[in-house]
Scaffold this motif. Structure first.
Motif, mmCIF file in Angstrom:
data_model
loop_
_atom_site.group_PDB
_atom_site.id
_atom_site.type_symbol
_atom_site.label_atom_id
_atom_site.label_comp_id
_atom_site.label_asym_id
_atom_site.label_seq_id
_atom_site.Cartn_x
_atom_site.Cartn_y
_atom_site.Cartn_z
ATOM 1 N N MET A 22 -84.628 -65.086 41.361
ATOM 2 C CA MET A 22 -83.593 -64.058 41.453
ATOM 3 C C MET A 22 -84.170 -62.720 41.628
ATOM 4 S SD MET A 22 -80.467 -63.297 41.457
ATOM 5 C CE MET A 22 -79.371 -64.598 40.700
ATOM 6 N N TRP A 23 -85.021 -62.175 40.930
ATOM 7 C CA TRP A 23 -85.679 -61.002 40.954
ATOM 8 C C TRP A 23 -86.108 -60.802 42.277
ATOM 9 C CZ3 TRP A 23 -84.419 -56.571 38.883
ATOM 10 C CH2 TRP A 23 -83.993 -56.643 37.600
ATOM 11 N N ARG A 24 -87.111 -61.693 42.921
ATOM 12 C CA ARG A 24 -87.419 -61.454 44.403
ATOM 13 C C ARG A 24 -86.376 -61.338 45.121
ATOM 14 N NH1 ARG A 24 -91.006 -65.774 42.522
ATOM 15 N NH2 ARG A 24 -89.626 -67.292 43.507
ATOM 16 N N ALA A 25 -85.481 -61.900 45.003
ATOM 17 C CA ALA A 25 -84.254 -61.860 46.010
ATOM 18 C C ALA A 25 -83.403 -60.278 45.669
ATOM 19 C CB ALA A 25 -83.249 -62.703 45.680
ATOM 20 N N ILE A 26 -83.479 -59.920 44.566
ATOM 21 C CA ILE A 26 -82.944 -58.528 44.018
ATOM 22 C C ILE A 26 -83.731 -57.512 44.644
ATOM 23 C CG2 ILE A 26 -82.399 -56.891 42.350
ATOM 24 C CD1 ILE A 26 -81.209 -59.218 40.623
ATOM 25 N N MET A 27 -85.203 -57.593 44.617
ATOM 26 C CA MET A 27 -86.188 -56.699 45.240
ATOM 27 C C MET A 27 -86.247 -56.645 46.818
ATOM 28 S SD MET A 27 -87.024 -55.324 42.488
ATOM 29 C CE MET A 27 -88.529 -54.190 43.242
ATOM 30 N N ARG A 28 -85.552 -57.649 47.353
ATOM 31 C CA ARG A 28 -85.220 -57.725 48.789
ATOM 32 C C ARG A 28 -84.113 -56.910 49.167
ATOM 33 N NH1 ARG A 28 -87.681 -62.692 48.314
ATOM 34 N NH2 ARG A 28 -85.483 -63.937 48.329
ATOM 35 N N LEU A 29 -83.145 -56.350 48.393
ATOM 36 C CA LEU A 29 -82.126 -55.756 48.659
ATOM 37 C C LEU A 29 -82.280 -54.320 49.088
ATOM 38 C CD1 LEU A 29 -79.417 -56.918 45.829
ATOM 39 C CD2 LEU A 29 -79.383 -57.500 48.150
#
Length: 185
Positions: free
Chosen positions: A125-132
């Motif tokens: 989830m944090w990796r996905a948020i960091m891609r935003l």
């Protein structure tokens, strides 16, 4: 708390007399023991350990009775002795280990209760948020991780509430389509 005192060899042949070197110590203990015992019980899990702890602290107080100048501060002195004694006991505690033929293994955890799976999902989830994009990331973090309302998020970022709503909606859409998070569902 009473001790036998022999003041001279000539009196030793006569009956032994019991004297208290500090008669006020006995009266102090008698008056304050219930209160001090409650304090000791708050420091230990077992009532018997609390009684032992209080006895040790009172022994330390008795030994230092002559050095205590302000007898109005006795409760504080005894409480400090309780705390210091308990801290010393905690530091000296012994951990017993026993060898056994079979290792005690915890029951296997299934599904979403598995801590490793939860941590993997959290990391994904944090990796996905960091891609935003930075703006969307800021709004998602403020809105869902910091638990701010839409109005509060808008105030913090200096944008309108409508901008927060639309940016968060687009960010959640991107997170729903993220390939790493699709596998978690």
């Amino acid at each position: 708390m009473t001790t036998l005192v022999c003041t001279s060899a000539s009196k030793a042949a006569g009956p032994a007399t019991r004297t208290l070197p500090y008669p006020s110590f006995a009266s102090y203990v008698k008056a304050r023991q219930p209160v001090l015992l409650r304090t000791a019980r708050s420091l230990t899990a077992n009532p018997s350990d609390a009684e032992d702890l209080l006895q040790t602290a009172l022994t330390k107080t008795y030994v230092a009775w002559e050095r205590i100048e302000d007898h109005r501060a006795l409760d504080g002195y005894v409480r400090r002795a309780l705390l210091n004694t308990r801290t010393s006991q905690w530091r000296k505690r012994k951990v017993d280990e026993f060898a056994c033929d079979e290792l005690p293994e915890p029951e296997p955890v299934t599904g979403s209760d598995d801590p490793a799976e939860q941590q993997a999902l959290h990391d994904a989830m944090w990796r996905a948020i960091m891609r935003l994009p930075a703006r969307q990331r800021a709004m998602v973090v403020l809105r869902y991780y910091e638990d701010l309302s839409e109005v509060q998020t808008a105030e913090v970022l200096g944008v309108s509430v409508g901008t927060v709503k639309s940016a968060v909606s687009r960010a959640l859409g991107k997170l729903r389509e993220d390939p790493e998070l699709v596998l978690a569902r």
